[in-house]
Design a protein around this motif. Structure first.
Motif, PDB file in Angstrom:
ATOM      1  N   TYR A  51     -25.113 -47.244 -56.823  1.00  0.00           N
ATOM      2  CA  TYR A  51     -24.719 -47.015 -55.438  1.00  0.00           C
ATOM      3  C   TYR A  51     -23.297 -47.528 -55.252  1.00  0.00           C
ATOM      4  CZ  TYR A  51     -26.754 -51.753 -54.937  1.00  0.00           C
ATOM      5  OH  TYR A  51     -27.095 -53.074 -55.104  1.00  0.00           O
ATOM      6  N   GLY A  52     -22.510 -46.730 -54.521  1.00  0.00           N
ATOM      7  CA  GLY A  52     -21.116 -47.109 -54.384  1.00  0.00           C
ATOM      8  C   GLY A  52     -20.349 -46.141 -53.509  1.00  0.00           C
ATOM      9  N   GLN A  88     -25.929 -38.454 -55.877  1.00  0.00           N
ATOM     10  CA  GLN A  88     -27.127 -38.307 -56.701  1.00  0.00           C
ATOM     11  C   GLN A  88     -27.880 -37.023 -56.369  1.00  0.00           C
ATOM     12  OE1 GLN A  88     -29.663 -41.669 -58.046  1.00  0.00           O
ATOM     13  NE2 GLN A  88     -31.205 -40.847 -56.643  1.00  0.00           N
ATOM     14  N   MET A  89     -27.999 -36.702 -55.092  1.00  0.00           N
ATOM     15  CA  MET A  89     -28.741 -35.492 -54.710  1.00  0.00           C
ATOM     16  C   MET A  89     -28.055 -34.249 -55.261  1.00  0.00           C
ATOM     17  SD  MET A  89     -27.925 -35.240 -50.629  1.00  0.00           S
ATOM     18  CE  MET A  89     -26.266 -34.928 -50.012  1.00  0.00           C
ATOM     19  N   GLU A  90     -26.715 -34.237 -55.295  1.00  0.00           N
ATOM     20  CA  GLU A  90     -25.985 -33.102 -55.828  1.00  0.00           C
ATOM     21  C   GLU A  90     -26.172 -33.000 -57.338  1.00  0.00           C
ATOM     22  OE1 GLU A  90     -22.030 -33.887 -54.580  1.00  0.00           O
ATOM     23  OE2 GLU A  90     -22.330 -33.144 -52.534  1.00  0.00           O
ATOM     24  N   PHE A  91     -26.101 -34.126 -58.020  1.00  0.00           N
ATOM     25  CA  PHE A  91     -26.261 -34.125 -59.471  1.00  0.00           C
ATOM     26  C   PHE A  91     -27.633 -33.597 -59.856  1.00  0.00           C
ATOM     27  CE2 PHE A  91     -27.489 -36.052 -63.491  1.00  0.00           C
ATOM     28  CZ  PHE A  91     -26.375 -35.836 -64.284  1.00  0.00           C
ATOM     29  N   LEU A  92     -28.690 -34.101 -59.225  1.00  0.00           N
ATOM     30  CA  LEU A  92     -30.052 -33.694 -59.573  1.00  0.00           C
ATOM     31  C   LEU A  92     -30.302 -32.229 -59.227  1.00  0.00           C
ATOM     32  CD1 LEU A  92     -32.081 -36.858 -58.466  1.00  0.00           C
ATOM     33  CD2 LEU A  92     -31.417 -36.190 -60.786  1.00  0.00           C
ATOM     34  N   GLU A  93     -29.823 -31.784 -58.075  1.00  0.00           N
ATOM     35  CA  GLU A  93     -30.030 -30.388 -57.680  1.00  0.00           C
ATOM     36  C   GLU A  93     -29.283 -29.444 -58.625  1.00  0.00           C
ATOM     37  OE1 GLU A  93     -31.958 -29.165 -55.268  1.00  0.00           O
ATOM     38  OE2 GLU A  93     -32.644 -31.094 -54.516  1.00  0.00           O
ATOM     39  N   ARG A  94     -28.061 -29.809 -59.010  1.00  0.00           N
ATOM     40  CA  ARG A  94     -27.293 -28.973 -59.933  1.00  0.00           C
ATOM     41  C   ARG A  94     -27.929 -28.927 -61.321  1.00  0.00           C
ATOM     42  NH1 ARG A  94     -21.395 -31.497 -58.247  1.00  0.00           N
ATOM     43  NH2 ARG A  94     -21.136 -30.335 -56.279  1.00  0.00           N
ATOM     44  N   MET A  95     -28.668 -29.964 -61.673  1.00  0.00           N
ATOM     45  CA  MET A  95     -29.370 -30.007 -62.951  1.00  0.00           C
ATOM     46  C   MET A  95     -30.737 -29.320 -62.874  1.00  0.00           C
ATOM     47  SD  MET A  95     -27.561 -31.420 -65.343  1.00  0.00           S
ATOM     48  CE  MET A  95     -28.860 -31.696 -66.523  1.00  0.00           C
ATOM     49  N   GLN A  96     -30.968 -28.598 -61.788  1.00  0.00           N
ATOM     50  CA  GLN A  96     -32.221 -27.857 -61.602  1.00  0.00           C
ATOM     51  C   GLN A  96     -33.447 -28.769 -61.647  1.00  0.00           C
ATOM     52  OE1 GLN A  96     -31.946 -24.476 -60.899  1.00  0.00           O
ATOM     53  NE2 GLN A  96     -29.763 -24.962 -60.964  1.00  0.00           N
ATOM     54  N   ALA A  97     -33.306 -29.938 -61.025  1.00  0.00           N
ATOM     55  CA  ALA A  97     -34.398 -30.905 -61.031  1.00  0.00           C
ATOM     56  C   ALA A  97     -35.633 -30.375 -60.305  1.00  0.00           C
ATOM     57  CB  ALA A  97     -33.936 -32.221 -60.388  1.00  0.00           C
ATOM     58  N   ASP A 149     -33.077 -37.562 -50.755  1.00  0.00           N
ATOM     59  CA  ASP A 149     -32.909 -37.634 -49.307  1.00  0.00           C
ATOM     60  C   ASP A 149     -31.584 -38.342 -48.968  1.00  0.00           C
ATOM     61  OD1 ASP A 149     -32.993 -38.224 -46.557  1.00  0.00           O
ATOM     62  OD2 ASP A 149     -35.170 -38.396 -46.567  1.00  0.00           O
ATOM     63  N   PRO A 150     -30.705 -37.701 -48.172  1.00  0.00           N
ATOM     64  CA  PRO A 150     -29.409 -38.316 -47.837  1.00  0.00           C
ATOM     65  C   PRO A 150     -29.544 -39.665 -47.137  1.00  0.00           C
ATOM     66  CG  PRO A 150     -29.434 -36.001 -47.234  1.00  0.00           C
ATOM     67  CD  PRO A 150     -30.844 -36.352 -47.600  1.00  0.00           C
ATOM     68  N   THR A 151     -30.634 -39.859 -46.405  1.00  0.00           N
ATOM     69  CA  THR A 151     -30.815 -41.121 -45.679  1.00  0.00           C
ATOM     70  C   THR A 151     -31.404 -42.218 -46.557  1.00  0.00           C
ATOM     71  OG1 THR A 151     -33.031 -40.510 -44.908  1.00  0.00           O
ATOM     72  CG2 THR A 151     -31.171 -39.841 -43.541  1.00  0.00           C
ATOM     73  N   LYS A 152     -31.805 -41.884 -47.779  1.00  0.00           N
ATOM     74  CA  LYS A 152     -32.391 -42.875 -48.688  1.00  0.00           C
ATOM     75  C   LYS A 152     -31.450 -43.104 -49.887  1.00  0.00           C
ATOM     76  CE  LYS A 152     -37.054 -41.857 -47.082  1.00  0.00           C
ATOM     77  NZ  LYS A 152     -38.399 -41.322 -47.397  1.00  0.00           N
ATOM     78  N   MET A 153     -31.739 -42.429 -51.019  1.00  0.00           N
ATOM     79  CA  MET A 153     -30.916 -42.653 -52.205  1.00  0.00           C
ATOM     80  C   MET A 153     -29.978 -41.487 -52.495  1.00  0.00           C
ATOM     81  SD  MET A 153     -33.935 -44.273 -54.611  1.00  0.00           S
ATOM     82  CE  MET A 153     -32.902 -45.095 -55.805  1.00  0.00           C
ATOM     83  N   GLY A 154     -30.183 -40.362 -51.838  1.00  0.00           N
ATOM     84  CA  GLY A 154     -29.462 -39.137 -52.176  1.00  0.00           C
ATOM     85  C   GLY A 154     -27.957 -39.211 -52.078  1.00  0.00           C
TER      86      GLY A 154
END
Length: 436
Positions: A303-304, A364-373, A402-407
């Protein structure tokens, strides 16, 4: 009599004899390192006692000194005493939430390696492996890709002997402490025969083609805190008040860290507060240099922010934010990673030393979605036996994206060899670019 005649009258052998030392040394028998033992833990002073004594002897502490004492003290340090990860600890990590996280990272490493080479033999190096859950998920995927025991080895950078033992019990069929003169202080072997080694410093890990993983590692590295005043940048220090409680204060004059760290480009912009971790900058440079010179990939997930924040130092206890100066040693000290600083430390330079191609940070949400998670998510849902299990799998994934959590809070950054620059222009990197 004139002095020069006195010296002439003395023969040379006599002068030499007067100046010669006779038995001016003493032979000391050094203790055998293998027989040395740690002091009784019940006799060890508390973290607070250690901090108070240091303040009395040396004056106010920097935040970096404070974090280093609290986190790494050999007997009372936060990471030295107990397992702190999970629902019963102070925080939880993405690999503990869903197996999908580690599997996606394994696919990313494998796919990006194919742009360079076969990737065998391979070193997998993880900095701060936690409960080793990420490695277990990663190894399961590599087994599907045909990696055998003689194709890879695991190299874990871990300073806590408590966590080393925990990781060894999860990963290995056999494990043991090693000789003090070896670069690694613990070794083991998995059921399938994969060799596992533990180190207390990245510098001791062999320089070979490697995958480097730093998941929630940089956020615990000690930081220096600075604030811009009417007299220029000043460092935030920690001292004792009249009631023997810890409190912050601003240094009256420039400290050495201000003179050496707060300078362009790290203090770029109109920022009024700044956090800099020299260790983070040094490790980022090490990773970039290793990747560039010996081949491989490095992936940082933490996180950063990208340079827009200035005051992020805090503590976690039982999954809640608490005062970092209260009850030192009982809570996790952390600060958001400034990815803009890691980029500066690791990026290619116009000089002779090239370091690495740096990509990110991306959310993180972008990375996982782009990796077809979500494709993998559906497979896990379809394999679940009960509706309750299906809902748990869905909820775990939503927590990751989730953008409001870890995304949004968690970011990814990658280091590639500088020679990969032209290849990445033709074949965009997975996770860091939108698939066409």
């Amino acid at each position: 009599m004139n002095t020069r005649y006195i010296f002439r009258s003395l023969s040379r052998p006599v002068i030499l004899n007067m100046c010669r030392r006779h038995k001016g040394y003493k032979i000391i028998k050094r203790p055998d390192p293998n027989t040395l033992k740690m002091p009784n833990l019940s006799d060890a002073p508390s973290i607070m006692d250690i901090i108070k004594e240091k303040v009395r002897l040396n004056g106010p502490l920097t935040v970096a000194e404070y974090m280093n004492i609290v986190i790494t003290n050999p007997t009372e340090g936060y990471y030295m005493k107990k397992d702190v990860i999970g629902e019963t600890g102070d925080f939880i990590t993405s690999p503990e939430i869903s197996q999908l996280f580690g599997e996606i990272l394994a696919i990313w490493f494998y796919a990006e390696t194919q742009k360079m080479c076969l990737g065998k033999p391979l070193q997998i190096v993880e900095l701060g492996p936690g409960k080793a859950t990420l490695l277990i998920d990663l190894l399961r995927v590599l087994n599907r890709y045909g990696y055998k025991a003689n194709d890879l080895s695991l190299h874990l950078v871990e300073i806590s002997s408590t966590m080393q033992l925990f990781q060894a019990n999860r990963l290995c069929a056999t494990h043991r402490e090693t000789d003090l003169f070896l670069p690694y202080n613990y070794e083991g072997e998995t059921v399938s025969g994969i060799k596992v080694y533990w180190y207390n410093d990245l510098k001791k890990v062999p320089n070979n083609f490697s995958w480097y993983i730093a998941h929630e590692f940089f956020d615990v590295l000690p930081i220096h805190k600075f604030e811009k005043t009417e007299n220029g940048w000043r460092e935030i220090l920690i001292e004792l008040d009249e009631n023997e409680k810890l409190q912050y204060r601003i240094a009256a004059n420039e400290t050495q860290p201000v003179r050496t760290l707060v300078r362009p480009p790290l203090d770029a912009g109109d920022r009024m507060e700044l956090e800099i971790s020299p260790r983070a900058l040094g490790i980022a440079r090490q990773l970039a240099t290793r990747v560039d010179q010996y081949g491989g990939l490095a992936l940082i997930a933490d996180y950063g922010h990208n340079g827009e924040k200035g005051d992020t130092f805090r503590a976690f206890h039982k999954h809640k934010i608490v005062d970092p100066l209260e009850n030192p040693g009982n809570s996790d000290l952390t600060a958001d990673v400034d990815f803009s600083q890691l980029r500066i430390s690791a990026s290619m330079s116009p000089g002779a030393e090239n370091y690495a191609v740096v990509l990110g940070p991306v959310k993180q949400m972008e990375f996982l979605e782009r990796m077809q998670a979500r494709v993998r998510l559906q497979v896990l849902i379809d394999s679940a036996k009960t509706d309750e299990d299906k809902e748990k799998i869905k909820a775990s994934y939503e927590m990751l994206v989730d953008p409001t959590k870890m995304g949004e809070r968690f970011k990814f950054m990658a280091f590639y060899p500088s020679a990969m620059a032209s290849i990445l222009e033709k074949i965009p990197p997975l996770g860091f670019s939108t698939p066409k």
